[in-house]
Structure formats: structure tokens, C-alpha cells
Motif scaffolding. Structure first.
Motif, mmCIF file in Angstrom:
data_model
loop_
_atom_site.group_PDB
_atom_site.id
_atom_site.type_symbol
_atom_site.label_atom_id
_atom_site.label_comp_id
_atom_site.label_asym_id
_atom_site.label_seq_id
_atom_site.Cartn_x
_atom_site.Cartn_y
_atom_site.Cartn_z
ATOM 1 N N GLN A 215 0.831 -1.204 0.000
ATOM 2 C CA GLN A 215 0.000 0.000 0.000
ATOM 3 C C GLN A 215 0.865 1.254 0.000
ATOM 4 O O GLN A 215 0.581 2.222 -0.735
ATOM 5 N N ALA A 216 1.936 1.276 0.810
ATOM 6 C CA ALA A 216 2.839 2.426 0.830
ATOM 7 C C ALA A 216 3.544 2.607 -0.511
ATOM 8 O O ALA A 216 3.740 3.734 -0.972
ATOM 9 N N ARG A 218 2.358 1.686 -3.488
ATOM 10 C CA ARG A 218 1.385 2.222 -4.456
ATOM 11 C C ARG A 218 1.102 3.702 -4.211
ATOM 12 O O ARG A 218 0.934 4.477 -5.165
ATOM 13 N N GLN A 219 1.064 4.091 -2.943
ATOM 14 C CA GLN A 219 0.829 5.499 -2.641
ATOM 15 C C GLN A 219 1.980 6.369 -3.137
ATOM 16 O O GLN A 219 1.759 7.450 -3.696
ATOM 17 N N LEU A 220 3.215 5.898 -2.957
ATOM 18 C CA LEU A 220 4.370 6.657 -3.445
ATOM 19 C C LEU A 220 4.356 6.740 -4.967
ATOM 20 O O LEU A 220 4.667 7.803 -5.545
ATOM 21 N N SER A 222 1.744 6.760 -6.863
ATOM 22 C CA SER A 222 0.704 7.715 -7.244
ATOM 23 C C SER A 222 1.185 9.149 -7.103
ATOM 24 O O SER A 222 0.954 9.999 -7.978
ATOM 25 N N VAL A 223 1.891 9.446 -6.002
ATOM 26 C CA VAL A 223 2.412 10.800 -5.796
ATOM 27 C C VAL A 223 3.447 11.152 -6.858
ATOM 28 O O VAL A 223 3.445 12.264 -7.412
ATOM 29 N N GLN A 318 3.923 15.401 0.120
ATOM 30 C CA GLN A 318 3.269 14.081 0.112
ATOM 31 C C GLN A 318 4.253 12.975 -0.261
ATOM 32 O O GLN A 318 4.183 11.860 0.262
ATOM 33 N N ARG A 319 5.181 13.288 -1.167
ATOM 34 C CA ARG A 319 6.199 12.298 -1.546
ATOM 35 C C ARG A 319 7.084 11.945 -0.360
ATOM 36 O O ARG A 319 7.408 10.772 -0.123
ATOM 37 N N ALA A 322 5.147 9.719 1.937
ATOM 38 C CA ALA A 322 5.003 8.370 1.366
ATOM 39 C C ALA A 322 6.315 7.609 1.429
ATOM 40 O O ALA A 322 6.330 6.396 1.690
ATOM 41 N N GLN A 325 6.722 6.442 4.981
ATOM 42 C CA GLN A 325 5.829 5.316 5.238
ATOM 43 C C GLN A 325 6.330 4.044 4.585
ATOM 44 O O GLN A 325 6.268 2.959 5.176
#
Length: 393
Positions: A215-216, A218-220, A222-223, A318-319, A322, A325
């Protein structure tokens, strides 16, 4: 000197004793007791002993035994190799629980289904020449799958020794090769069971950490994708470099403007009528206009560098979050994987399935002796009870 009894006296004594014996023989309770005792002897003692002799020495099919022994260990204690000291100390509670789970599996229906996948066990008990008690199916053993499971349990004996953490398994069959093959399959099934325990433990320990790390990640991703969109839209490669280049350009323009101001001031003092004054003033005006445009492009309005960098800086924040995380999730995943590796179970063999040279079962003389002892005890108890009942009459 005493005179011996006369002949008439002896005759009278014999008549009296014969009359007593006749009375006793004619006593119905005594006769029934003797008949009952003779029946008990035949029913409780003679018949079981004869049946034991016939079955054990004539009818019973010889059985061969194959034995295996193994230990369920964890990788955390892999450095402690098998030794008399380590066996005497025993294992941990967790390993003991896993060993008992393996023993329970060896006594389950699942293991029978696994080792009988090609019908080996079924063919073993349905072969020709087996006695009615050993054969399956038969009138004595039944014909359903549940009957077969219960029948098979009488030929596989497994136990866990908590003092040594060793699992002992004995398999009986009607040929030495079948006993060895069934024992080998039980050993393979136990190893498969241990592997399944490892997979479950790893899924419990590592599964959550893997999901958090994914999940972390994928979030990175996306950012970073949104940051790339902002770069392409606002034509920003690197905010620090763009800002530095803009400031450097403004500094150069301001410095050149300052030089023109100094040169114009000197010219006005030295040669107020010089034609160079107009050129200097025109250049000063152009530099001031250029500096104003540069400042406006950097900050202060829509489309300025500062305005365009705002969205990028939000994504940069945000990057960073992420990335932190993802780093924390990766560390947690590494820790979970290390813990799962330390708790990894494996099966260490002590005795492999042996090929028996002779039939060990049934133990004919032992069975006969036990039958005699049990029948004798039952006969004595039954006779004693019968005598008490007839004495009361």
C-alpha cells in the motif's frame, strides 16, 4: 489295651456315611451348582482358550511392522543439533504443540485420504488370504469409509514423547514392503503438514506487513505520477534549480542596472551635454523593464514561478511522507520475515522406515497367556458368585 471296634460297628458307620452321601447327591442345589461350574469352565475358560489357540496359531494373518521416529524442530534452535543432552532437555512449548498437531494429523482421516490416493492401503486390507478380523471389508470390520478409518487406526500407532520431543510411529501390514511403503508415506505426509504449518505461520506474521508495504509503495507511485504531470504541465524540472536560475538572472540584471546608474550619474557630472547620456538612459529604462518582468515571472501573480511551484511543493511534501511510510513498512516487513524465518519448522528424521525381516504380530504366546489369565480370573469370579448364590438358598 483298647479293644478294636467290632465288625458290626464298622458296618453301621459305613451305612451312615453312605446314607449321608446319598442325601448330599440327592440335594438339588448342590447338583445345580456342580452343573453350573462345569458349564462355566467350558464357557468362560475352555472355549476362549481354544478360540485363542485356533485364531493365533491357525487363522491369524502374520503382520509385519515398520517404525519411524522424527523430531519437529524450529530454525531458531537449529544450532542445537540432535544430542543426548538436547533430547533430555526437551523443546519449547510451541514446538511441543506443533508436534502434537502432527500426531493428531497422523491419526486423522485426512492422512488416510492422502496416503491412499492410489488405493495402496485399500488394496492392502482387501487382499486374498487375510483372516476375517484383519480383512476389510468383511462382516466383522464393516464396509463404509468410516469403518475403514477405524479399522486402519488399529494398524497405525503414533505417540509423542514429551520428555524427548520425539514422535514414534509404528505401521503394521501384511507384507514387509507394504508396511515400509505406508510408513514412508506417513513420513512424507508429516513433512507436508509441517510445511503447511510454516505457510500459515508465515502468512500470519508476514501477510499484514506485506500488505502495508504494498500500500505504501502504491501510494508513493501515485504521488510520483502526479509530480510528473505537474512538471510536464508547468515545465518545471527541479524547483530549486528553476528558482536559483531565476534569482541568478534577476541578480545579473540588477547588477547591470546598477552599473548603468553609476555610469549615467558620472556622465551627467562630467559631461552634461554628452550624447552618451541618452543612450545610458535608454539602456537604464530597458533594464528596469526587464528586471520588473523577471520579478513578476518569479513571484507576485498568476502563472509566476512561485504560483506554479505551490502545487509541486504540496506533492513534494506528500512524496516525503510516502517515502517515510514505505521505509517504515519495509523495515516492518524485514522484521516480520526475520521472525518468520526464526520460527520456521522442519522435520528431522531419527529412524527411517525399516524393512522388517520377520512378522512380529500377532504375538501368539503372549495373547494365549493373556487369554488364560483373563479367562481364569473370570472363571474364579463367576464360580465364587455362583457359590454365594447357592449358599444363600
Amino acid at each position: 489295651m483298647a479293644r478294636p471296634p467290632s465288625t458290626s460297628a464298622l458296618v453301621r458307620l459305613d451305612d451312615t456315611s453312605s446314607r449321608n452321601v446319598s442325601i448330599e447327591d440327592s440335594d438339588p442345589p448342590r447338583q445345580r451348582l456342580r452343573r453350573l461350574r462345569r458349564g462355566l469352565v467350558w464357557l468362560v475358560f475352555v472355549a476362549p482358550v481354544v478360540c485363542a489357540v485356533v485364531y493365533n496359531f491357525i487363522i491369524a494373518t502374520p503382520r509385519y511392522a515398520s517404525e519411524i521416529s522424527f523430531v519437529v524442530r524450529s530454525s531458531q534452535g537449529a544450532r542445537d543439533r540432535l544430542s543426548i543432552v538436547s533430547l533430555g532437555q526437551g523443546g519449547g512449548v510451541g514446538v511441543a504443540d506443533d508436534s502434537e498437531a502432527v500426531v493428531a494429523y497422523l491419526q486423522s482421516r485426512d492422512v488416510l485420504r492422502s496416503i491412499d490416493r492410489d488405493g495402496l492401503v485399500t488394496r492392502t486390507f482387501s487382499g486374498r488370504g487375510l483372516d476375517p478380523i484383519a480383512a476389510f471389508p468383511s462382516l466383522l470390520t464393516g464396509s463404509s469409509r468410516e469403518d475403514f478409518y477405524r479399522h486402519f487406526q488399529g494398524y497405525v500407532h503414533s505417540e509423542f514423547d514429551r520428555a524427548t520431543d520425539i514422535i514414534h510411529v509404528q505401521v503394521q501390514s501384511f507384507t514387509a514392503a507394504d508396511a515400509q511403503e505406508i510408513a514412508q508415506r506417513l513420513l512424507s505426509a508429516s513433512e507436508a503438514m509441517v510445511n503447511r504449518l510454516n505457510q500459515r505461520a508465515r502468512a500470519n506474521l508476514v501477510g499484514g506487513a506485506e500488505r502495508d508495504a504494498d500500500q505504501a509503495s502504491r501510494q508513493l507511485e501515485s504521488v510520483l505520477a502526479r509530480m510528473n504531470e505537474v512538471r510536464n504541465r508547468d515545465r518545471i524540472i527541479e524547483p530549486e534549480l528553476d528558482a536559483g536560475a531565476s534569482v541568478k538572472l534577476q541578480s545579473g540584471t540588477a547588477a547591470e542596472l546598477a552599473q548603468i546608474e553609476v555610469q549615467l550619474d558620472q556622465t551627467l557630472r562630467v559631461a552634461p551635454q554628452s550624447p552618451l547620456i541618452g543612450q545610458l538612459r535608454a539602456r537604464r529604462s530597458a533594464l528596469e523593464s526587464q528586471l520588473g518582468r523577471q520579478i513578476g515571472a518569479t513571484a507576485g501573480g498568476n502563472g509566476s514561478l512561485a504560483d506554479r511551484l505551490r502545487a509541486y511543493e504540496e506533492l513534494a511534501a506528500q512524496r516525503d511522507i510516502a517515502e517515510k511510510q514505505l521505509m517504515a513498512s519495509s523495515l516492518q516487513l524485514s522484521s516480520a520475515q526475520a521472525g518468520a524465518s526464526r520460527q520456521q519448522l522442519y522435520l528431522e528424521q531419527i529412524a527411517r522406515p525399516n524393512l522388517s525381516d520377520e512378522a512380529r504380530y500377532p504375538r501368539r504366546w503372549l495373547n494365549l497367556l493373556m487369554t488364560i489369565l483373563v479367562s481364569g480370573c473370570l472363571l474364579w469370579i463367576a464360580s465364587s458368585l455362583a457359590e454365594l448364590v447357592f449358599d444363600d438358598e
